[in-house]
Design an enzyme around this catalytic site. Structure first.
Site: not given
Length: 142
Positions: A103-105, A107, A131
């Site tokens: 995951y990241c901020r 996508g 996230v």
């Protein structure tokens, strides 16, 4: 009589269309990525990722920056910034057979990182996006 002929002609055309288009019950044609033993990119929801976290042995991978990670991350997530993933296997991810949840901020970086990890030989990589869409608890450093 004319209506019966018209109905028969329409039925024949419909049958021909269904056969030529494969109908709706045909299985998709397998691609090279579907071959057994070949790793493939998987996009899943936050809910599916959470279920995997509580039911299986997985490695959660946060591909944001250190600052973003420190501001709030998923519990037990390993930090591997997307920019640090190159042609070498990340030291913090030594097992290419492990199931990785990325995951990241938002996508974008998670998709990029997942594809780079697959190219490095990781076999079980799942991207669950950003996230910002994570409905569960986050932990903060400090």
């Amino acid at each position: 009589m004319r209506q019966i002929l018209l109905f028969a002609a329409l039925a024949a055309v419909l049958a021909l269309l269904l056969v030529s288009c494969g109908g709706t019950k045909d299985k998709p044609v397998p691609t090279e990525e579907d071959a057994p033993g070949k790793a493939a990119y998987h996009k899943i929801s936050a809910e599916e990722a959470y279920e995997m976290m509580i039911s299986q042995e997985i490695v959660v991978v946060d591909v944001r920056t250190r600052e973003e990670y420190d501001g709030g991350h998923i519990e037990n997530a390993v930090l591997v910034p997307n920019e640090s993933i190159g042609s070498e296997m990340p030291e913090t991810l030594p097992d290419k057979e492990a199931t990785l949840l990325i995951y990241c901020r938002s996508g974008r970086r998670s998709k990029d990182a997942a594809q780079k990890l697959l190219a490095l030989g990781y076999q079980s990589v799942y991207d669950f996006g950003g996230v910002i869409d994570w409905p569960y608890e986050l932990v903060k450093e400090g």
